[in-house]
Design an enzyme around this catalytic site. Structure first.
Site, PDB file in Angstrom:
ATOM      1  N   SER A   1       0.836  -1.194   0.000  1.00  0.00           N
ATOM      2  CA  SER A   1       0.000   0.000   0.000  1.00  0.00           C
ATOM      3  C   SER A   1       0.874   1.248   0.000  1.00  0.00           C
ATOM      4  O   SER A   1       1.920   1.283   0.643  1.00  0.00           O
ATOM      5  CB  SER A   1      -0.896  -0.008   1.248  1.00  0.00           C
ATOM      6  OG  SER A   1      -1.612   1.195   1.372  1.00  0.00           O
ATOM      7  N   CYS A   2       0.410   2.273  -0.719  1.00  0.00           N
ATOM      8  CA  CYS A   2       1.087   3.573  -0.709  1.00  0.00           C
ATOM      9  C   CYS A   2       0.012   4.646  -0.528  1.00  0.00           C
ATOM     10  O   CYS A   2      -0.997   4.406   0.125  1.00  0.00           O
ATOM     11  CB  CYS A   2       1.908   3.766  -1.985  1.00  0.00           C
ATOM     12  SG  CYS A   2       0.921   3.801  -3.500  1.00  0.00           S
ATOM     13  N   TYR A   3       0.215   5.809  -1.096  1.00  0.00           N
ATOM     14  CA  TYR A   3      -0.766   6.891  -0.962  1.00  0.00           C
ATOM     15  C   TYR A   3      -1.997   6.656  -1.833  1.00  0.00           C
ATOM     16  O   TYR A   3      -3.127   6.665  -1.359  1.00  0.00           O
ATOM     17  CB  TYR A   3      -0.142   8.239  -1.348  1.00  0.00           C
ATOM     18  CG  TYR A   3       1.008   8.642  -0.477  1.00  0.00           C
ATOM     19  CD1 TYR A   3       0.792   9.279   0.732  1.00  0.00           C
ATOM     20  CD2 TYR A   3       2.313   8.372  -0.860  1.00  0.00           C
ATOM     21  CE1 TYR A   3       1.855   9.646   1.545  1.00  0.00           C
ATOM     22  CE2 TYR A   3       3.382   8.736  -0.058  1.00  0.00           C
ATOM     23  CZ  TYR A   3       3.143   9.373   1.143  1.00  0.00           C
ATOM     24  OH  TYR A   3       4.198   9.721   1.943  1.00  0.00           O
TER      25      TYR A   3
ATOM     26  N   GLY B   1      -1.868   4.290  -4.794  1.00  0.00           N
ATOM     27  CA  GLY B   1      -1.785   3.082  -5.607  1.00  0.00           C
ATOM     28  C   GLY B   1      -0.818   3.159  -6.767  1.00  0.00           C
ATOM     29  O   GLY B   1      -0.833   2.288  -7.636  1.00  0.00           O
TER      30      GLY B   1
ATOM     31  N   PHE C   1      -3.786   3.908   0.354  1.00  0.00           N
ATOM     32  CA  PHE C   1      -4.397   4.100   1.668  1.00  0.00           C
ATOM     33  C   PHE C   1      -5.581   5.054   1.597  1.00  0.00           C
ATOM     34  O   PHE C   1      -6.554   4.896   2.332  1.00  0.00           O
ATOM     35  CB  PHE C   1      -3.367   4.609   2.683  1.00  0.00           C
ATOM     36  CG  PHE C   1      -3.980   4.887   4.026  1.00  0.00           C
ATOM     37  CD1 PHE C   1      -4.410   3.845   4.827  1.00  0.00           C
ATOM     38  CD2 PHE C   1      -4.166   6.183   4.468  1.00  0.00           C
ATOM     39  CE1 PHE C   1      -5.011   4.089   6.062  1.00  0.00           C
ATOM     40  CE2 PHE C   1      -4.754   6.442   5.700  1.00  0.00           C
ATOM     41  CZ  PHE C   1      -5.175   5.388   6.499  1.00  0.00           C
TER      42      PHE C   1
END
Length: 109
Positions: A63-65, A67, A92
């Site tokens: 997961s990142c900010y 995708g 996220f």
């Protein structure tokens, strides 16, 4: 599998309920302010230790900010021997909008 798959928050939630590992590659401050419950913060400092001790056959969700960055990280982790790697579409931010009760705060789960 040397590739990764992109998945929705709903698919990620199903994998989580079946024991998938979730890693969050955002900066430490963003992670501390909010992250997927049970996720582990992963950065350049913790990467080697994570890979060394991880179950390479366990499903892994990155997961990142939003995708985007997670796709590169997922590809890298797949190349390190993880057999089932996923990138969370929407990151996220979409997760928090979809599953607000499945988020946590603090520096490490």
């Amino acid at each position: 599998m040397s590739e990764f798959k992109r998945i929705s928050p709903q698919q990620a939630q199903e994998l989580r309920s079946n024991g998938a590992v979730v890693v969050d590659i955002r900066d430490p401050q963003s992670f501390a302010l909010g992250h997927i419950s049970g996720s582990r913060h992963l950065d350049n400092h913790s990467l080697h230790d994570f890979i060394t001790h991880a179950d390479l056959d366990a499903p892994l969700i990155v997961s990142c900010y939003h995708g985007n960055s997670s796709q590169s990280a997922a590809a890298y982790l797949a190349g390190q021997g993880f057999s089932e790697v996923y990138s969370l579409d929407g990151g996220f931010e979409l997760w928090r909008a979809t599953f607000p009760s499945e988020t946590a705060q603090g520096s490490e789960e």
